[in-house]
Design a protein around this motif. Structure first.
Motif, PDB file in Angstrom:
ATOM      1  N   SER A 164     -68.566  30.602 -48.748  1.00 15.84           N
ATOM      2  CA  SER A 164     -68.628  31.896 -48.138  1.00 15.84           C
ATOM      3  C   SER A 164     -68.959  31.875 -46.784  1.00 15.84           C
ATOM      4  N   PRO A 165     -68.417  33.003 -46.130  1.00 11.92           N
ATOM      5  CA  PRO A 165     -68.797  33.134 -44.453  1.00 11.92           C
ATOM      6  C   PRO A 165     -70.131  33.375 -44.162  1.00 11.92           C
ATOM      7  N   GLN A 166     -71.015  34.043 -45.525  1.00 11.46           N
ATOM      8  CA  GLN A 166     -72.208  34.134 -45.135  1.00 11.46           C
ATOM      9  C   GLN A 166     -73.285  32.913 -45.480  1.00 11.46           C
ATOM     10  N   PRO A 167     -73.859  32.781 -44.395  1.00  8.94           N
ATOM     11  CA  PRO A 167     -74.802  31.399 -44.443  1.00  8.94           C
ATOM     12  C   PRO A 167     -75.787  31.560 -45.630  1.00  8.94           C
ATOM     13  N   ARG A 168     -76.360  32.674 -45.728  1.00 11.37           N
ATOM     14  CA  ARG A 168     -77.238  32.720 -46.772  1.00 11.37           C
ATOM     15  C   ARG A 168     -76.731  32.432 -48.277  1.00 11.37           C
ATOM     16  N   THR A 169     -75.695  32.908 -48.271  1.00 13.55           N
ATOM     17  CA  THR A 169     -74.813  32.387 -49.625  1.00 13.55           C
ATOM     18  C   THR A 169     -74.557  31.153 -49.830  1.00 13.55           C
ATOM     19  N   ARG A 170     -74.139  30.384 -48.642  1.00 10.43           N
ATOM     20  CA  ARG A 170     -73.929  29.177 -48.755  1.00 10.43           C
ATOM     21  C   ARG A 170     -75.059  28.161 -48.968  1.00 10.43           C
ATOM     22  N   ARG A 171     -76.360  28.700 -48.428  1.00  5.72           N
ATOM     23  CA  ARG A 171     -77.623  27.949 -48.554  1.00  5.72           C
ATOM     24  C   ARG A 171     -77.982  27.984 -50.126  1.00  5.72           C
ATOM     25  N   LEU A 172     -77.811  29.299 -50.820  1.00  5.64           N
ATOM     26  CA  LEU A 172     -78.127  29.462 -52.091  1.00  5.64           C
ATOM     27  C   LEU A 172     -77.444  28.707 -53.168  1.00  5.64           C
ATOM     28  N   ALA A 173     -76.122  28.592 -52.490  1.00  6.11           N
ATOM     29  CA  ALA A 173     -74.876  27.985 -53.589  1.00  6.11           C
ATOM     30  C   ALA A 173     -75.610  26.450 -53.298  1.00  6.11           C
ATOM     31  N   THR A 174     -75.860  25.922 -52.271  1.00  7.75           N
ATOM     32  CA  THR A 174     -76.242  24.597 -52.057  1.00  7.75           C
ATOM     33  C   THR A 174     -77.464  24.320 -52.953  1.00  7.75           C
ATOM     34  N   ALA A 175     -78.449  25.109 -52.711  1.00  8.82           N
ATOM     35  CA  ALA A 175     -79.905  25.052 -53.576  1.00  8.82           C
ATOM     36  C   ALA A 175     -79.560  25.029 -55.245  1.00  8.82           C
ATOM     37  N   ALA A 176     -78.327  25.897 -55.704  1.00  5.72           N
ATOM     38  CA  ALA A 176     -78.109  25.781 -56.849  1.00  5.72           C
ATOM     39  C   ALA A 176     -77.594  24.614 -57.364  1.00  5.72           C
ATOM     40  N   SER A 177     -76.569  24.098 -56.697  1.00  5.72           N
ATOM     41  CA  SER A 177     -75.913  22.834 -57.053  1.00  5.72           C
ATOM     42  C   SER A 177     -76.940  21.821 -57.052  1.00  5.72           C
ATOM     43  N   TRP A 178     -77.968  21.746 -56.031  1.00  7.79           N
ATOM     44  CA  TRP A 178     -78.881  20.607 -55.940  1.00  7.79           C
ATOM     45  C   TRP A 178     -79.911  20.671 -56.966  1.00  7.79           C
TER      46      TRP A 178
ATOM     47  N   MET B 179     -71.074  17.709 -54.321  1.00  6.67           N
ATOM     48  CA  MET B 179     -70.171  18.885 -54.204  1.00  6.67           C
ATOM     49  C   MET B 179     -70.433  19.614 -52.961  1.00  6.67           C
ATOM     50  N   PRO B 180     -71.561  20.280 -52.891  1.00  6.16           N
ATOM     51  CA  PRO B 180     -71.603  21.150 -51.661  1.00  6.16           C
ATOM     52  C   PRO B 180     -71.320  20.595 -50.272  1.00  6.16           C
ATOM     53  N   LEU B 181     -71.215  19.190 -50.234  1.00  8.98           N
ATOM     54  CA  LEU B 181     -71.084  18.431 -48.877  1.00  8.98           C
ATOM     55  C   LEU B 181     -69.409  18.517 -48.797  1.00  8.98           C
ATOM     56  N   VAL B 182     -68.719  18.924 -49.947  1.00  7.15           N
ATOM     57  CA  VAL B 182     -67.289  18.974 -49.769  1.00  7.15           C
ATOM     58  C   VAL B 182     -66.904  20.361 -50.282  1.00  7.15           C
ATOM     59  N   PRO B 183     -66.994  21.334 -49.568  1.00  9.89           N
ATOM     60  CA  PRO B 183     -66.598  22.721 -50.000  1.00  9.89           C
ATOM     61  C   PRO B 183     -65.264  22.897 -50.499  1.00  9.89           C
ATOM     62  N   THR B 184     -64.888  24.032 -51.299  1.00  2.00           N
ATOM     63  CA  THR B 184     -63.573  24.073 -51.839  1.00  2.00           C
ATOM     64  C   THR B 184     -62.875  24.885 -50.678  1.00  2.00           C
ATOM     65  N   ASP B 185     -61.566  25.356 -50.933  1.00  2.00           N
ATOM     66  CA  ASP B 185     -60.747  26.043 -49.750  1.00  2.00           C
ATOM     67  C   ASP B 185     -60.959  27.295 -50.457  1.00  2.00           C
ATOM     68  N   LEU B 186     -61.171  28.384 -49.621  1.00  4.61           N
ATOM     69  CA  LEU B 186     -61.199  29.532 -49.959  1.00  4.61           C
ATOM     70  C   LEU B 186     -59.677  30.139 -50.637  1.00  4.61           C
ATOM     71  N   PRO B 187     -59.535  31.226 -51.317  1.00  2.00           N
ATOM     72  CA  PRO B 187     -58.473  31.495 -51.920  1.00  2.00           C
ATOM     73  C   PRO B 187     -57.207  31.662 -51.105  1.00  2.00           C
ATOM     74  N   ASP B 188     -57.338  32.456 -49.942  1.00  2.00           N
ATOM     75  CA  ASP B 188     -56.215  32.812 -48.948  1.00  2.00           C
ATOM     76  C   ASP B 188     -56.251  31.588 -47.960  1.00  2.00           C
ATOM     77  N   ALA B 189     -56.807  30.505 -47.835  1.00  2.00           N
ATOM     78  CA  ALA B 189     -56.959  29.435 -46.898  1.00  2.00           C
ATOM     79  C   ALA B 189     -56.188  28.502 -47.143  1.00  2.00           C
TER      80      ALA B 189
END
Length: 206
Positions: free
Chosen positions: A49-63, A103-113
């Protein structure tokens, strides 16, 4: 008594706590989506996500999920060692924990990228995650025997199977990708998160 057996309830309780934290964080991702739609987009998109807070939350969820699988794997191995053996399911849980941690260290490509090598590696890791987590449901059910928790894990296995089938179909049929992919993936993820949580509760209860 084997010296490792007293560790089993404590390890299992720790795993249960981590799985519960994972569920809370997973729910929080949908309350603070950061531009990610729960139906049209994959769960992996939260980590990109372009939102840092969302990325941090996703990383915490994965870890938290990674830690939960590692601790549960240690509990299963300790339990099997007490019986004089080594449970392959416990080893696969450790492998799964490692995959989720990376997995959080190798993020996916966004749909339009554009598709990148990093995105392809992420997809392979996601396939490994889904494959291992689904394959663990059978062994977890057997560990719980004929208990109510074992029956619940069996039901979650059926739900996971339906979710996984819908996920694959949605991935292969472009017309369905933005309509059913996100929902089916989330159903699958919830099922394969609740199943090990129930196993952890069963092991913690002795």
């Amino acid at each position: 008594m084997s010296p490792v057996l007293p560790l089993v309830p404590w390890l299992a309780a720790g795993a249960a706590a981590l799985f519960a934290i994972r569920l809370v964080l997973f729910a929080a991702l949908h309350l603070v989506p950061g531009g990610v739609h729960p139906v049209r987009h994959a769960v992996s998109d939260y980590a990109a996500s372009p939102q840092p807070r969302t990325r941090r939350l996703a990383t915490a969820a994965s870890w938290s999920m990674a830690g939960a699988w590692v601790v549960l794997g240690a509990a299963v191995l300790a339990d099997s060692a007490g019986a004089g053996g080594v449970a392959p399911a416990g080893l696969w849980m450790l492998v799964l924990g490692a995959v989720l941690a990376l997995m959080p260290l190798v993020p996916t490509d966004l749909p339009d990228a554009p598709t990148t090598l990093r995105g392809r590696v992420h997809l392979l890791m996601a396939i490994a995650w889904f494959t291992i987590s689904y394959s663990e449901i059978g062994p977890m059910r057997r560990m719980l025997g004929g208990s109510a928790l074992g029956g619940a894990v069996s039901a979650l296995g059926a739900i996971a199977a339906v979710g996984l089938a819908a996920l694959i179909i949605s991935r292969l049929v472009p017309a369905l990708r933005t309509r059913t992919f996100g929902i089916s993936e989330r159903v699958f993820i919830l099922a394969v998160t609740l199943a090990p949580l129930l196993l952890a509760i069963g092991l913690a209860a002795g």
